[in-house]
Motif scaffolding. Structure first.
Motif, PDB file in Angstrom:
ATOM      1  N   ARG A 160       6.673  -9.085 -20.360  1.00 55.44           N
ATOM      2  CA  ARG A 160       5.760  -8.891 -19.222  1.00 55.44           C
ATOM      3  C   ARG A 160       6.188  -7.695 -18.371  1.00 55.44           C
ATOM      4  N   LYS A 161       7.473  -7.686 -18.005  1.00 61.06           N
ATOM      5  CA  LYS A 161       7.957  -6.621 -17.124  1.00 61.06           C
ATOM      6  C   LYS A 161       7.799  -5.231 -17.753  1.00 61.06           C
ATOM      7  N   TYR A 162       8.029  -5.152 -19.075  1.00 59.65           N
ATOM      8  CA  TYR A 162       8.007  -3.858 -19.753  1.00 59.65           C
ATOM      9  C   TYR A 162       6.825  -3.751 -20.720  1.00 59.65           C
ATOM     10  N   ALA A 163       5.712  -4.380 -20.344  1.00 59.79           N
ATOM     11  CA  ALA A 163       4.536  -4.418 -21.232  1.00 59.79           C
ATOM     12  C   ALA A 163       4.070  -3.012 -21.625  1.00 59.79           C
ATOM     13  N   SER A 164       4.210  -2.050 -20.717  1.00 60.48           N
ATOM     14  CA  SER A 164       3.676  -0.709 -20.980  1.00 60.48           C
ATOM     15  C   SER A 164       4.522   0.080 -21.964  1.00 60.48           C
ATOM     16  N   THR A 165       5.730  -0.396 -22.256  1.00 64.46           N
ATOM     17  CA  THR A 165       6.584   0.282 -23.246  1.00 64.46           C
ATOM     18  C   THR A 165       6.963  -0.685 -24.368  1.00 64.46           C
ATOM     19  N   GLY A 166       5.962  -1.435 -24.804  1.00 63.51           N
ATOM     20  CA  GLY A 166       6.139  -2.283 -25.980  1.00 63.51           C
ATOM     21  C   GLY A 166       6.985  -3.519 -25.732  1.00 63.51           C
ATOM     22  N   GLY A 167       7.201  -3.881 -24.460  1.00 64.63           N
ATOM     23  CA  GLY A 167       7.980  -5.091 -24.159  1.00 64.63           C
ATOM     24  C   GLY A 167       9.473  -4.833 -24.025  1.00 64.63           C
ATOM     25  N   TRP A 168       9.868  -3.589 -24.177  1.00 64.43           N
ATOM     26  CA  TRP A 168      11.286  -3.230 -24.049  1.00 64.43           C
ATOM     27  C   TRP A 168      11.500  -2.306 -22.846  1.00 64.43           C
ATOM     28  N   GLY A 169      12.509  -2.625 -22.057  1.00 61.94           N
ATOM     29  CA  GLY A 169      12.991  -1.703 -21.040  1.00 61.94           C
ATOM     30  C   GLY A 169      14.138  -0.897 -21.613  1.00 61.94           C
ATOM     31  N   TYR A 170      14.216   0.358 -21.210  1.00 61.65           N
ATOM     32  CA  TYR A 170      15.242   1.256 -21.746  1.00 61.65           C
ATOM     33  C   TYR A 170      16.191   1.687 -20.626  1.00 61.65           C
ATOM     34  N   ALA A 171      17.473   1.799 -20.943  1.00 60.00           N
ATOM     35  CA  ALA A 171      18.440   2.249 -19.943  1.00 60.00           C
ATOM     36  C   ALA A 171      19.451   3.174 -20.595  1.00 60.00           C
ATOM     37  N   HIS A 172      19.904   4.139 -19.831  1.00 60.68           N
ATOM     38  CA  HIS A 172      20.913   5.092 -20.310  1.00 60.68           C
ATOM     39  C   HIS A 172      21.888   5.373 -19.163  1.00 60.68           C
ATOM     40  N   PHE A 173      23.177   5.223 -19.427  1.00 61.87           N
ATOM     41  CA  PHE A 173      24.201   5.474 -18.416  1.00 61.87           C
ATOM     42  C   PHE A 173      25.182   6.527 -18.907  1.00 61.87           C
ATOM     43  N   ASP A 174      25.469   7.496 -18.033  1.00 57.74           N
ATOM     44  CA  ASP A 174      26.559   8.452 -18.293  1.00 57.74           C
ATOM     45  C   ASP A 174      27.647   8.204 -17.266  1.00 57.74           C
TER      46      ASP A 174
ATOM     47  N   VAL B 151      15.535  12.180 -18.735  1.00 61.39           N
ATOM     48  CA  VAL B 151      16.169  11.533 -19.890  1.00 61.39           C
ATOM     49  C   VAL B 151      15.365  10.300 -20.297  1.00 61.39           C
ATOM     50  N   MET B 152      15.020   9.474 -19.321  1.00 66.69           N
ATOM     51  CA  MET B 152      14.373   8.198 -19.625  1.00 66.69           C
ATOM     52  C   MET B 152      12.989   8.386 -20.244  1.00 66.69           C
ATOM     53  N   ASN B 153      12.291   9.439 -19.844  1.00 67.86           N
ATOM     54  CA  ASN B 153      10.959   9.677 -20.394  1.00 67.86           C
ATOM     55  C   ASN B 153      10.999  10.020 -21.881  1.00 67.86           C
ATOM     56  N   ALA B 154      12.188  10.301 -22.395  1.00 70.92           N
ATOM     57  CA  ALA B 154      12.319  10.653 -23.815  1.00 70.92           C
ATOM     58  C   ALA B 154      12.515   9.429 -24.704  1.00 70.92           C
TER      59      ALA B 154
END
Lengths: 122, 122
Positions: free
Chosen positions: A76-90, A99-102
Protein backbone atom coordinates in the motif's frame (compact mmCIF):
# COMPACT_ATOMS: atom_id res chain seq x y z
CA UNK A 1 26.10 -13.15 -4.36
CA UNK A 2 27.27 -11.44 -7.53
CA UNK A 3 30.07 -9.75 -9.40
CA UNK A 4 28.85 -6.52 -11.00
CA UNK A 5 30.76 -5.10 -13.93
CA UNK A 6 30.59 -1.69 -15.63
CA UNK A 7 30.20 1.41 -13.49
CA UNK A 8 29.26 -0.61 -10.40
CA UNK A 9 32.49 -2.69 -10.49
CA UNK A 10 31.96 -4.52 -7.19
CA UNK A 11 31.42 -7.89 -5.54
CA UNK A 12 28.24 -8.06 -3.50
CA UNK A 13 25.94 -10.04 -1.29
CA UNK A 14 22.16 -9.85 -1.06
CA UNK A 15 20.53 -10.71 2.26
CA UNK A 16 16.91 -11.03 3.35
CA UNK A 17 14.95 -10.94 6.57
CA UNK A 18 12.95 -14.04 7.55
CA UNK A 19 9.91 -12.99 5.47
CA UNK A 20 12.05 -12.50 2.35
CA UNK A 21 14.03 -15.72 2.75
CA UNK A 22 10.91 -17.79 3.40
CA UNK A 23 9.32 -16.43 0.21
CA UNK A 24 12.52 -17.15 -1.72
CA UNK A 25 12.79 -20.72 -0.42
CA UNK A 26 9.16 -21.56 -1.04
CA UNK A 27 8.94 -19.77 -4.38
CA UNK A 28 6.09 -17.60 -3.09
CA UNK A 29 5.43 -13.88 -3.68
CA UNK A 30 7.25 -11.57 -1.28
CA UNK A 31 4.78 -10.57 1.47
CA UNK A 32 4.47 -7.12 3.03
CA UNK A 33 7.27 -6.82 5.56
CA UNK A 34 9.84 -8.57 3.37
CA UNK A 35 13.16 -6.72 3.35
CA UNK A 36 16.06 -7.34 0.97
CA UNK A 37 19.47 -5.78 1.70
CA UNK A 38 22.43 -5.34 -0.62
CA UNK A 39 26.00 -4.84 0.61
CA UNK A 40 29.03 -4.53 -1.69
CA UNK A 41 32.79 -4.22 -1.74
CA UNK A 42 35.46 -3.35 -4.26
CA UNK A 43 36.47 -6.46 -6.20
CA UNK A 44 40.24 -6.56 -5.77
CA UNK A 45 42.85 -8.85 -7.25
CA UNK A 46 44.36 -10.79 -4.32
CA UNK A 47 48.14 -10.59 -4.25
CA UNK A 48 48.26 -13.10 -1.39
CA UNK A 49 46.28 -15.72 -3.28
CA UNK A 50 47.88 -15.13 -6.66
CA UNK A 51 51.33 -15.48 -5.13
CA UNK A 52 50.46 -18.68 -3.26
CA UNK A 53 48.93 -20.28 -6.37
CA UNK A 54 51.60 -18.95 -8.72
CA UNK A 55 49.01 -17.58 -11.13
CA UNK A 56 46.15 -15.05 -11.36
CA UNK A 57 43.60 -16.79 -9.15
CA UNK A 58 41.38 -14.65 -6.95
CA UNK A 59 39.39 -11.47 -6.79
CA UNK A 60 38.30 -10.75 -3.24
CA UNK A 61 36.10 -8.33 -1.35
CA UNK A 62 38.13 -5.20 -0.58
CA UNK A 63 36.68 -2.01 0.88
CA UNK A 64 32.94 -1.24 1.18
CA UNK A 65 31.66 0.31 -2.04
CA UNK A 66 28.46 1.61 -3.65
CA UNK A 67 26.69 2.10 -0.32
CA UNK A 68 24.09 -0.13 1.28
CA UNK A 69 20.72 -0.64 -0.34
CA UNK A 70 17.35 -1.96 0.81
CA UNK A 71 14.07 -2.95 -0.77
CA UNK A 72 11.11 -2.99 1.64
CA UNK A 73 7.79 -4.51 0.62
CA UNK A 74 4.68 -2.58 1.58
CA UNK A 75 2.12 -2.95 -1.16
CA UNK A 76 0.00 0.00 0.00
CA UNK A 77 2.65 2.50 1.06
CA UNK A 78 4.78 1.90 -2.05
CA UNK A 79 1.98 1.11 -4.51
CA UNK A 80 3.38 3.55 -7.10
CA UNK A 81 6.70 1.67 -7.31
CA UNK A 82 5.39 -1.87 -7.54
CA UNK A 83 4.89 -2.33 -3.79
CA UNK A 84 8.57 -1.90 -2.96
CA UNK A 85 10.23 1.03 -1.23
CA UNK A 86 13.86 1.63 -2.12
CA UNK A 87 16.63 2.97 0.11
CA UNK A 88 20.30 3.74 -0.40
CA UNK A 89 22.78 4.80 2.30
CA UNK A 90 26.34 6.07 1.92
CA UNK A 91 28.24 6.05 5.20
CA UNK A 92 24.90 5.88 7.01
CA UNK A 93 23.44 8.89 5.20
CA UNK A 94 20.38 8.45 2.94
CA UNK A 95 20.98 9.22 -0.71
CA UNK A 96 19.42 12.24 -2.41
CA UNK A 97 16.54 12.18 -4.90
CA UNK A 98 18.80 11.98 -7.92
CA UNK A 99 20.15 8.63 -6.74
CA UNK A 100 16.75 7.37 -5.61
CA UNK A 101 15.03 8.27 -8.88
CA UNK A 102 17.33 5.77 -10.60
CA UNK A 103 16.02 2.73 -8.67
CA UNK A 104 12.61 2.03 -10.10
CA UNK A 105 13.33 2.63 -13.82
CA UNK A 106 15.57 -0.48 -13.84
CA UNK A 107 13.56 -2.60 -11.42
CA UNK A 108 10.39 -1.84 -13.43
CA UNK A 109 11.87 -3.84 -16.30
CA UNK A 110 11.54 -7.03 -14.22
CA UNK A 111 7.94 -6.73 -13.00
CA UNK A 112 7.49 -10.46 -13.76
CA UNK A 113 10.10 -11.19 -11.05
CA UNK A 114 8.30 -8.91 -8.56
CA UNK A 115 11.00 -6.29 -9.28
CA UNK A 116 13.73 -8.38 -7.61
CA UNK A 117 16.89 -9.12 -9.59
CA UNK A 118 18.49 -11.58 -7.20
CA UNK A 119 17.75 -15.31 -7.32
CA UNK A 120 18.03 -17.42 -4.21
CA UNK A 121 21.39 -19.22 -4.03
CA UNK A 122 20.86 -22.74 -2.70
CA UNK B 1 33.50 -13.13 -0.57
CA UNK B 2 35.53 -13.87 -3.68
CA UNK B 3 35.55 -14.71 -7.34
CA UNK B 4 37.95 -17.57 -8.07
CA UNK B 5 39.30 -17.98 -11.57
CA UNK B 6 41.17 -20.86 -13.21
CA UNK B 7 40.12 -24.42 -12.45
CA UNK B 8 37.97 -23.35 -9.50
CA UNK B 9 35.87 -20.92 -11.59
CA UNK B 10 33.33 -20.04 -8.90
CA UNK B 11 31.93 -17.26 -6.74
CA UNK B 12 32.18 -17.97 -3.03
CA UNK B 13 31.54 -16.88 0.51
CA UNK B 14 33.63 -17.59 3.58
CA UNK B 15 31.87 -17.76 6.94
CA UNK B 16 33.12 -18.15 10.50
CA UNK B 17 31.74 -19.25 13.83
CA UNK B 18 31.75 -16.75 16.71
CA UNK B 19 35.34 -17.64 17.70
CA UNK B 20 36.62 -17.09 14.17
CA UNK B 21 34.70 -13.85 13.57
CA UNK B 22 35.80 -12.40 16.91
CA UNK B 23 39.44 -13.12 16.07
CA UNK B 24 38.98 -11.59 12.61
CA UNK B 25 37.36 -8.43 14.00
CA UNK B 26 39.89 -7.92 16.73
CA UNK B 27 42.89 -8.87 14.61
CA UNK B 28 43.84 -11.61 17.08
CA UNK B 29 45.17 -15.12 16.38
CA UNK B 30 42.47 -17.72 15.72
CA UNK B 31 41.87 -19.64 18.97
CA UNK B 32 41.24 -23.36 19.25
CA UNK B 33 37.61 -23.93 18.37
CA UNK B 34 37.60 -21.39 15.54
CA UNK B 35 35.86 -22.77 12.43
CA UNK B 36 35.96 -21.25 8.96
CA UNK B 37 33.54 -22.50 6.28
CA UNK B 38 33.66 -22.00 2.53
CA UNK B 39 30.62 -22.34 0.26
CA UNK B 40 30.70 -21.71 -3.50
CA UNK B 41 28.53 -21.55 -6.59
CA UNK B 42 29.06 -21.45 -10.33
CA UNK B 43 29.62 -17.85 -11.46
CA UNK B 44 27.02 -17.39 -14.19
CA UNK B 45 26.37 -14.50 -16.53
CA UNK B 46 22.90 -13.17 -15.63
CA UNK B 47 20.61 -12.89 -18.64
CA UNK B 48 17.97 -11.15 -16.53
CA UNK B 49 20.32 -8.42 -15.37
CA UNK B 50 22.12 -7.97 -18.68
CA UNK B 51 18.81 -7.57 -20.49
CA UNK B 52 17.46 -5.04 -17.95
CA UNK B 53 20.64 -2.98 -18.10
CA UNK B 54 21.09 -3.33 -21.85
CA UNK B 55 24.72 -4.41 -21.47
CA UNK B 56 26.90 -7.13 -19.94
CA UNK B 57 26.45 -6.31 -16.27
CA UNK B 58 26.29 -9.19 -13.80
CA UNK B 59 27.72 -12.53 -12.90
CA UNK B 60 25.64 -14.21 -10.22
CA UNK B 61 25.76 -17.26 -8.00
CA UNK B 62 24.32 -20.21 -9.94
CA UNK B 63 24.41 -23.81 -8.76
CA UNK B 64 26.48 -25.07 -5.81
CA UNK B 65 30.00 -25.95 -6.94
CA UNK B 66 33.34 -27.21 -5.63
CA UNK B 67 31.82 -28.70 -2.48
CA UNK B 68 31.81 -27.27 1.01
CA UNK B 69 35.06 -26.80 2.93
CA UNK B 70 35.99 -26.23 6.55
CA UNK B 71 39.07 -25.29 8.53
CA UNK B 72 38.91 -26.21 12.21
CA UNK B 73 41.50 -24.90 14.64
CA UNK B 74 42.83 -27.37 17.19
CA UNK B 75 46.48 -26.66 17.77
CA UNK B 76 47.18 -30.06 19.40
CA UNK B 77 45.07 -32.38 17.28
CA UNK B 78 46.21 -30.79 14.02
CA UNK B 79 49.72 -29.79 15.05
CA UNK B 80 51.25 -31.35 11.91
CA UNK B 81 49.21 -29.08 9.62
CA UNK B 82 49.72 -25.76 11.37
CA UNK B 83 47.01 -26.28 13.98
CA UNK B 84 44.21 -26.45 11.42
CA UNK B 85 42.20 -29.49 10.35
CA UNK B 86 40.84 -29.41 6.81
CA UNK B 87 37.57 -30.90 5.55
CA UNK B 88 35.88 -31.07 2.15
CA UNK B 89 32.40 -32.43 1.44
CA UNK B 90 30.74 -33.10 -1.91
CA UNK B 91 26.98 -33.63 -1.59
CA UNK B 92 27.52 -34.32 2.10
CA UNK B 93 30.20 -36.97 1.52
CA UNK B 94 33.73 -36.38 2.82
CA UNK B 95 36.39 -36.18 0.12
CA UNK B 96 39.04 -38.87 -0.32
CA UNK B 97 42.72 -38.57 0.59
CA UNK B 98 43.75 -37.35 -2.85
CA UNK B 99 41.60 -34.25 -2.44
CA UNK B 100 42.56 -33.73 1.19
CA UNK B 101 46.30 -34.03 0.51
CA UNK B 102 45.99 -30.91 -1.66
CA UNK B 103 44.87 -28.63 1.19
CA UNK B 104 47.94 -28.02 3.27
CA UNK B 105 50.54 -27.61 0.48
CA UNK B 106 48.85 -24.34 -0.56
CA UNK B 107 47.86 -23.12 2.91
CA UNK B 108 51.42 -23.77 4.10
CA UNK B 109 52.58 -20.94 1.82
CA UNK B 110 50.76 -18.43 4.01
CA UNK B 111 51.95 -19.43 7.46
CA UNK B 112 52.36 -15.73 8.31
CA UNK B 113 48.57 -15.37 7.92
CA UNK B 114 47.94 -18.39 10.20
CA UNK B 115 47.25 -20.40 7.02
CA UNK B 116 44.03 -18.47 6.28
CA UNK B 117 43.63 -16.89 2.83
CA UNK B 118 40.47 -14.91 3.50
CA UNK B 119 40.57 -11.38 4.90
CA UNK B 120 37.68 -10.07 6.95
CA UNK B 121 35.29 -7.96 4.80
CA UNK B 122 34.11 -4.96 6.82
Amino acid sequence: MAREEGKLDDIRAVLGNDEAIEAYREGKPFPDGAIIARIAWSCDSSETNNKAFGRPQSFVAGTPKNGVQFMVKDSRKYASTGGWGYAHFDDGKPADDMVMNACFPCHRAIKDRDYVFTDYAR
